[in-house]
Design a protein around this motif. Structure first.
Motif, PDB file in Angstrom:
ATOM      1  N   VAL A 165     -18.909 -34.179 -85.246  1.00 45.55           N
ATOM      2  CA  VAL A 165     -18.075 -33.285 -84.454  1.00 45.55           C
ATOM      3  C   VAL A 165     -17.606 -34.028 -83.207  1.00 45.55           C
ATOM      4  O   VAL A 165     -18.425 -34.521 -82.424  1.00 45.55           O
ATOM      5  CB  VAL A 165     -18.860 -32.024 -84.054  1.00 45.55           C
ATOM      6  CG1 VAL A 165     -17.969 -31.094 -83.232  1.00 45.55           C
ATOM      7  CG2 VAL A 165     -19.371 -31.319 -85.297  1.00 45.55           C
ATOM      8  N   PHE A 166     -16.316 -34.141 -83.054  1.00 49.69           N
ATOM      9  CA  PHE A 166     -15.740 -34.809 -81.896  1.00 49.69           C
ATOM     10  C   PHE A 166     -15.304 -33.762 -80.867  1.00 49.69           C
ATOM     11  O   PHE A 166     -14.940 -32.634 -81.235  1.00 49.69           O
ATOM     12  CB  PHE A 166     -14.536 -35.658 -82.310  1.00 49.69           C
ATOM     13  CG  PHE A 166     -14.897 -36.832 -83.167  1.00 49.69           C
ATOM     14  CD1 PHE A 166     -15.305 -38.017 -82.594  1.00 49.69           C
ATOM     15  CD2 PHE A 166     -14.851 -36.727 -84.552  1.00 49.69           C
ATOM     16  CE1 PHE A 166     -15.639 -39.094 -83.381  1.00 49.69           C
ATOM     17  CE2 PHE A 166     -15.193 -37.809 -85.348  1.00 49.69           C
ATOM     18  CZ  PHE A 166     -15.592 -38.994 -84.746  1.00 49.69           C
ATOM     19  N   PRO A 167     -15.334 -34.094 -79.599  1.00 51.41           N
ATOM     20  CA  PRO A 167     -14.908 -33.131 -78.568  1.00 51.41           C
ATOM     21  C   PRO A 167     -13.435 -32.775 -78.724  1.00 51.41           C
ATOM     22  O   PRO A 167     -12.628 -33.572 -79.184  1.00 51.41           O
ATOM     23  CB  PRO A 167     -15.173 -33.885 -77.250  1.00 51.41           C
ATOM     24  CG  PRO A 167     -16.131 -34.961 -77.602  1.00 51.41           C
ATOM     25  CD  PRO A 167     -15.857 -35.328 -79.038  1.00 51.41           C
ATOM     26  N   ALA A 168     -13.112 -31.564 -78.316  1.00 49.89           N
ATOM     27  CA  ALA A 168     -11.723 -31.110 -78.368  1.00 49.89           C
ATOM     28  C   ALA A 168     -10.917 -31.774 -77.256  1.00 49.89           C
ATOM     29  O   ALA A 168     -11.464 -32.318 -76.292  1.00 49.89           O
ATOM     30  CB  ALA A 168     -11.666 -29.580 -78.235  1.00 49.89           C
ATOM     31  N   ASP A 169      -9.592 -31.727 -77.385  1.00 53.25           N
ATOM     32  CA  ASP A 169      -8.716 -32.352 -76.398  1.00 53.25           C
ATOM     33  C   ASP A 169      -8.880 -31.713 -75.017  1.00 53.25           C
ATOM     34  O   ASP A 169      -8.862 -32.402 -73.995  1.00 53.25           O
ATOM     35  CB  ASP A 169      -7.257 -32.236 -76.857  1.00 53.25           C
ATOM     36  CG  ASP A 169      -7.005 -33.037 -78.131  1.00 53.25           C
ATOM     37  OD1 ASP A 169      -7.804 -33.951 -78.410  1.00 53.25           O
ATOM     38  OD2 ASP A 169      -6.022 -32.731 -78.826  1.00 53.25           O
ATOM     39  N   GLN A 170      -9.060 -30.395 -74.983  1.00 57.43           N
ATOM     40  CA  GLN A 170      -9.223 -29.723 -73.702  1.00 57.43           C
ATOM     41  C   GLN A 170     -10.504 -30.166 -73.005  1.00 57.43           C
ATOM     42  O   GLN A 170     -10.535 -30.388 -71.791  1.00 57.43           O
ATOM     43  CB  GLN A 170      -9.230 -28.205 -73.914  1.00 57.43           C
ATOM     44  CG  GLN A 170      -9.311 -27.401 -72.607  1.00 57.43           C
ATOM     45  CD  GLN A 170      -9.260 -25.916 -72.866  1.00 57.43           C
ATOM     46  OE1 GLN A 170      -9.186 -25.484 -74.020  1.00 57.43           O
ATOM     47  NE2 GLN A 170      -9.304 -25.134 -71.816  1.00 57.43           N
ATOM     48  N   ASP A 171     -11.584 -30.329 -73.786  1.00 58.05           N
ATOM     49  CA  ASP A 171     -12.838 -30.794 -73.205  1.00 58.05           C
ATOM     50  C   ASP A 171     -12.713 -32.224 -72.708  1.00 58.05           C
ATOM     51  O   ASP A 171     -13.256 -32.591 -71.660  1.00 58.05           O
ATOM     52  CB  ASP A 171     -13.957 -30.690 -74.237  1.00 58.05           C
ATOM     53  CG  ASP A 171     -14.195 -29.256 -74.664  1.00 58.05           C
ATOM     54  OD1 ASP A 171     -13.947 -28.365 -73.842  1.00 58.05           O
ATOM     55  OD2 ASP A 171     -14.617 -29.034 -75.811  1.00 58.05           O
ATOM     56  N   LEU A 172     -11.981 -33.068 -73.460  1.00 57.28           N
ATOM     57  CA  LEU A 172     -11.783 -34.446 -73.013  1.00 57.28           C
ATOM     58  C   LEU A 172     -11.021 -34.489 -71.690  1.00 57.28           C
ATOM     59  O   LEU A 172     -11.303 -35.334 -70.826  1.00 57.28           O
ATOM     60  CB  LEU A 172     -11.026 -35.234 -74.085  1.00 57.28           C
ATOM     61  CG  LEU A 172     -11.804 -35.522 -75.378  1.00 57.28           C
ATOM     62  CD1 LEU A 172     -10.915 -36.240 -76.372  1.00 57.28           C
ATOM     63  CD2 LEU A 172     -13.043 -36.355 -75.091  1.00 57.28           C
ATOM     64  N   GLN A 173     -10.068 -33.598 -71.523  1.00 57.17           N
ATOM     65  CA  GLN A 173      -9.344 -33.540 -70.259  1.00 57.17           C
ATOM     66  C   GLN A 173     -10.270 -33.147 -69.113  1.00 57.17           C
ATOM     67  O   GLN A 173     -10.187 -33.697 -68.001  1.00 57.17           O
ATOM     68  CB  GLN A 173      -8.168 -32.557 -70.358  1.00 57.17           C
ATOM     69  CG  GLN A 173      -7.091 -32.994 -71.351  1.00 57.17           C
ATOM     70  CD  GLN A 173      -5.999 -31.957 -71.493  1.00 57.17           C
ATOM     71  OE1 GLN A 173      -6.031 -30.913 -70.844  1.00 57.17           O
ATOM     72  NE2 GLN A 173      -5.012 -32.228 -72.341  1.00 57.17           N
ATOM     73  N   GLU A 174     -11.192 -32.196 -69.391  1.00 55.33           N
ATOM     74  CA  GLU A 174     -12.167 -31.814 -68.373  1.00 55.33           C
ATOM     75  C   GLU A 174     -13.081 -32.990 -68.032  1.00 55.33           C
ATOM     76  O   GLU A 174     -13.408 -33.222 -66.865  1.00 55.33           O
ATOM     77  CB  GLU A 174     -12.998 -30.621 -68.862  1.00 55.33           C
ATOM     78  CG  GLU A 174     -12.192 -29.341 -69.049  1.00 55.33           C
ATOM     79  CD  GLU A 174     -11.689 -28.792 -67.728  1.00 55.33           C
ATOM     80  OE1 GLU A 174     -12.287 -29.096 -66.686  1.00 55.33           O
ATOM     81  OE2 GLU A 174     -10.685 -28.053 -67.747  1.00 55.33           O
TER      82      GLU A 174
ATOM     83  N   VAL B 191     -18.063 -28.510 -77.369  1.00 56.27           N
ATOM     84  CA  VAL B 191     -17.381 -29.186 -78.468  1.00 56.27           C
ATOM     85  C   VAL B 191     -16.355 -28.257 -79.098  1.00 56.27           C
ATOM     86  O   VAL B 191     -15.293 -28.662 -79.524  1.00 56.27           O
ATOM     87  CB  VAL B 191     -18.409 -29.688 -79.507  1.00 56.27           C
ATOM     88  CG1 VAL B 191     -17.708 -30.338 -80.685  1.00 56.27           C
ATOM     89  CG2 VAL B 191     -19.361 -30.666 -78.840  1.00 56.27           C
ATOM     90  N   GLY B 192     -16.686 -26.968 -79.179  1.00 59.05           N
ATOM     91  CA  GLY B 192     -15.732 -26.008 -79.706  1.00 59.05           C
ATOM     92  C   GLY B 192     -15.604 -26.023 -81.202  1.00 59.05           C
ATOM     93  O   GLY B 192     -14.520 -25.850 -81.737  1.00 59.05           O
ATOM     94  N   ALA B 193     -16.691 -26.279 -81.938  1.00 57.46           N
ATOM     95  CA  ALA B 193     -16.648 -26.294 -83.400  1.00 57.46           C
ATOM     96  C   ALA B 193     -17.923 -25.659 -83.926  1.00 57.46           C
ATOM     97  O   ALA B 193     -18.996 -25.786 -83.344  1.00 57.46           O
ATOM     98  CB  ALA B 193     -16.521 -27.721 -83.929  1.00 57.46           C
ATOM     99  N   ALA B 194     -17.818 -24.951 -85.067  1.00 47.15           N
ATOM    100  CA  ALA B 194     -18.981 -24.282 -85.639  1.00 47.15           C
ATOM    101  C   ALA B 194     -19.992 -25.266 -86.195  1.00 47.15           C
ATOM    102  O   ALA B 194     -21.180 -24.967 -86.282  1.00 47.15           O
ATOM    103  CB  ALA B 194     -18.533 -23.313 -86.755  1.00 47.15           C
TER     104      ALA B 194
END
Length: 379
Positions: free
Chosen positions: A150-159, A203-206
């Motif tokens: 599971v890779f981090p989402a784009d929004q989390d990477l921006q944070e 991460v934002g993934a199940a």
């Protein structure tokens, strides 16, 4: 029949009444075909082509004053238009390459492979094949593991980028102030992998919750978030002041799970994000009985703040105010009497309410702690 002086069988002609018209139509069609064939362009004779090529080769291209009329005069004007630039040379059709030798040639390596495969394999060869299959299975397992990662989402990477930029700004200010050893000590304590200390909820993934945890994931997604306090804070350093924001937030699902978080950041969005994550890390379970009330009276103190919680009957509602009311509502308590004591700090009142809710126990909890059945304890 008259010419041959014998009887002629004309049954194969069929109906002879329109024979004259059909013969005339066939003659006309034959004449039209001959005219069309005569009108079609005829290929140049080979002698004329060779003469044309010889005339082209004899033309001096570098001669001054060479024009289209001069070329037409040199060529005699009898064999068509001049050859365009880049046109292929005239002549016989080139022969097709003979690839029979390449196709029929034997490959020594392939022949050796066939000879080796026709023989009976020995134990060493079988062991090598089994080892190769094992390595392929390990590689396939690694590929599957990578695909499931599971890779981090784009929004989390921006944070994360904002956090890194804020940290770099802070280190720059501290370096200019001369407090370099303290910064070096903090940098030495930083983890090698920046994702080790990140909560899986970011991460934002199940898939981050593993297989079979669908219910947990749904409960995580059903959290209600509420901001209790958002204040401006300042950190004074030798080089100046560092402005920031502090956020106090409470999260809960309304079904007996609630948590309080408090974090700060250089920006409002960063502080709110950190506070919500901190609240989800500090979730507590609240036992609810009857008409959505607490099982017994609870009193707790946190620093200078205190609170008293009292069960209430159905229809009473949440009799509380401020941060205490917000925590009880997000915990799912529908009927309760609460009294705030001591400090009026929003953060301390929220934390003391969490502490009072943690002290709640049901009869089943007491029976399990004493190691006796519930019916025996109530008898």
């Amino acid at each position: 029949a008259a010419v041959l002086s014998e009887e002629v069988d004309t049954s194969f002609l069929g109906d002879t009444r329109n024979l004259q018209q059909r013969v005339a139509a066939a003659a006309a069609a034959a004449a039209a075909a001959e005219e069309q064939e005569a009108a079609a362009p005829q290929p140049l004779p080979k002698a004329a082509v060779e003469e044309y090529i010889a005339a082209l080769k004899a033309v001096d291209v570098s001669a001054p004053g060479l024009s289209e009329a001069t070329v037409s005069e040199l060529l005699g004007g009898e064999h068509g238009e001049p050859v365009a630039a880049g046109a292929p040379e005239l002549g016989d059709t080139p022969a097709k390459p003979d690839v029979t030798a390449e196709l029929t040639a034997e490959d020594p390596e392939f022949e050796a492979f066939l000879d080796a495969s026709e023989g009976v394999p020995n134990e060493a060869a079988a062991g090598e094949v089994i080892g190769l299959l094992g390595e392929m299975q390990q590689l396939a397992a690694q590929v599957d593991e990578y695909n499931e990662y599971v890779f981090p989402a784009d929004q989390d990477l921006q944070e994360y980028e904002k956090l890194v930029d804020a940290a770099l700004d802070y280190f720059e200010v501290v370096r200019e102030s001369g407090d370099v050893p303290a910064v070096a000590e903090r940098v030495g304590q930083a983890p090698v992998n920046m994702y080790e200390d990140i909560d899986q909820e970011l991460v934002g993934a199940a898939d981050a919750f593993g297989e079979g945890d669908d219910e947990v994931y749904e409960r995580q997604e059903n959290f209600v978030e509420r901001i209790l306090e958002l204040s401006r804070v300042t950190k004074v350093v030798k080089g100046g002041k560092l402005m920031g924001f502090r956020c106090v937030a409470v999260v809960g699902d309304g079904k007996g799970r609630v948590g309080v978080g408090c974090q700060s950041g250089r920006e409002v969005s960063t502080a709110v994000k950190r506070a919500l994550v901190d609240g989800k890390k500090n979730i507590v379970e609240v036992p609810l009985i009857g008409a959505g009330t607490i099982p017994h009276r609870s009193e707790a103190w946190f620093k200078a703040a205190g609170v008293v919680l009292q069960p209430a009957s159905d229809g009473t509602g949440v009799i509380a105010g401020g941060a205490v009311r917000s925590v009880l509502e997000l915990a799912g308590v529908q009927n309760v009497l609460a009294k705030r004591l001591g400090s009026r700090s929003c953060l301390n009142n929220a934390r003391v309410t969490i502490k009072a809710l943690e002290q709640l126990r049901t009869m089943d909890d007491y029976a399990a702690a004493r190691g006796i059945p519930l019916d025996y304890m109530l008898a």
